[in-house]
Design a protein around this motif. Structure first.
Motif, mmCIF file in Angstrom:
data_model
loop_
_atom_site.group_PDB
_atom_site.id
_atom_site.type_symbol
_atom_site.label_atom_id
_atom_site.label_comp_id
_atom_site.label_asym_id
_atom_site.label_seq_id
_atom_site.Cartn_x
_atom_site.Cartn_y
_atom_site.Cartn_z
ATOM 1 N N THR A 26 0.803 -1.229 0.000
ATOM 2 C CA THR A 26 0.000 0.000 0.000
ATOM 3 C C THR A 26 0.832 1.274 0.000
ATOM 4 O O THR A 26 0.568 2.169 -0.793
ATOM 5 C CB THR A 26 -0.988 -0.017 1.176
ATOM 6 N N THR A 50 -3.134 -6.862 -0.875
ATOM 7 C CA THR A 50 -3.719 -6.569 0.433
ATOM 8 C C THR A 50 -3.225 -7.640 1.389
ATOM 9 O O THR A 50 -3.213 -8.822 1.053
ATOM 10 C CB THR A 50 -5.256 -6.558 0.400
ATOM 11 N N ASP A 52 -4.218 -7.796 4.829
ATOM 12 C CA ASP A 52 -5.142 -8.034 5.937
ATOM 13 C C ASP A 52 -6.306 -8.847 5.385
ATOM 14 O O ASP A 52 -6.534 -8.901 4.185
ATOM 15 C CB ASP A 52 -5.670 -6.716 6.518
ATOM 16 N N ARG A 54 -9.330 -8.105 5.588
ATOM 17 C CA ARG A 54 -10.298 -7.162 5.023
ATOM 18 C C ARG A 54 -9.531 -6.088 4.269
ATOM 19 O O ARG A 54 -8.392 -5.771 4.589
ATOM 20 C CB ARG A 54 -11.128 -6.490 6.143
ATOM 21 N N HIS A 56 -9.086 -2.133 3.218
ATOM 22 C CA HIS A 56 -9.293 -0.854 3.885
ATOM 23 C C HIS A 56 -9.533 0.236 2.839
ATOM 24 O O HIS A 56 -9.209 0.063 1.664
ATOM 25 C CB HIS A 56 -8.082 -0.498 4.745
ATOM 26 N N HIS A 59 -6.828 1.163 0.449
ATOM 27 C CA HIS A 59 -6.475 0.230 -0.629
ATOM 28 C C HIS A 59 -7.149 0.599 -1.950
ATOM 29 O O HIS A 59 -6.692 0.206 -3.013
ATOM 30 C CB HIS A 59 -6.912 -1.201 -0.279
ATOM 31 N N ASP A 77 -14.911 -6.640 -0.012
ATOM 32 C CA ASP A 77 -14.777 -5.235 0.398
ATOM 33 C C ASP A 77 -14.401 -4.357 -0.791
ATOM 34 O O ASP A 77 -14.933 -3.250 -0.955
ATOM 35 C CB ASP A 77 -13.708 -5.087 1.489
ATOM 36 N N MET A 128 -1.371 -1.021 11.881
ATOM 37 C CA MET A 128 -2.612 -0.300 12.143
ATOM 38 C C MET A 128 -3.218 -0.663 13.492
ATOM 39 O O MET A 128 -4.022 0.063 14.036
ATOM 40 C CB MET A 128 -3.646 -0.608 11.052
#
Length: 199
Positions: A26, A50, A52, A54, A56, A59, A77, A128
């Protein structure tokens, strides 16, 4: 690669064999689009990984050609945020090559200076997530009576704020070892009896 090296991006990117598809994390994506000479350089296509479960908000960028999503949740997502599903592939979370040769427990503990006969609980927090919730989690684990003989190791990533919060809010104790970013993550995993991570 010279332009990427000049802009300090070389650690954030990986080139395909053709050299035309660039995979970045990212921060690398943000910097890629901030540097005009790189936006138009050589007809590159850009892939974003990505890491994670999920996706964000940071992204999401319509200029990314291919998303390598860590999980079906992250893919969903991204679609919900307006990224066409045709530009998303669920690949899983990428691992470094060092995880192909994980040491045995004795070798890992010897390398990290951990007693061989002590229970070890490893708490991993991404950049994070290393906030007050990490302090709360560590305090809760330190308060569990059955874990009084265990060594808690917290690997907090490279966010200075998370490290400062932990050392400011938890009194020093030989039961807690706090690390920032570590290179030998495979050794920490191998040395541990329990791992508390983002899963």
């Amino acid at each position: 690669t010279a332009a990427f090296e000049r802009e300090g991006l070389i650690g954030d990117v990986a080139f395909s064999p053709s050299g035309k598809l660039i995979a970045v994390d990212t921060p690398g994506v943000r910097r890629f689009f901030e540097v005009p000479s790189l936006k138009e350089a050589g007809g590159f296509r850009l892939a974003l990984l990505t890491t994670d479960y999920r996706a964000h908000a940071f992204h999401v960028d319509q200029r990314v050609d291919l998303y390598c999503a860590s999980h079906a949740w992250a893919s969903a997502d991204l679609v919900a945020a307006g990224i066409p599903s045709s530009r998303i592939v669920v690949t899983g979370i990428p691992l470094r090559e060092q995880f192909d040769a994980v040491p045995d427990r004795v070798a890992a503990r010897t390398r990290l200076g951990i007693p061989l006969d002590q229970r070890v609980i490893l708490v991993t927090r991404g950049g994070m997530a290393a906030g007050m919730e990490t302090v709360d989690l560590l305090n809760a684990l330190l308060a569990v009576p059955d874990l009084r003989d265990a060594l808690l190791i917290a690997v907090l990533g490279d966010r200075e704020r998370g490290y400062r919060l932990v050392v400011q809010h938890i009194p020093p104790t030989p039961r807690l070892r706090v690390e920032r970013f570590v290179e030998a993550m495979e050794a920490y995993l191998a040395a541990s009896d329990i791992v508390v991570g983002k899963a």
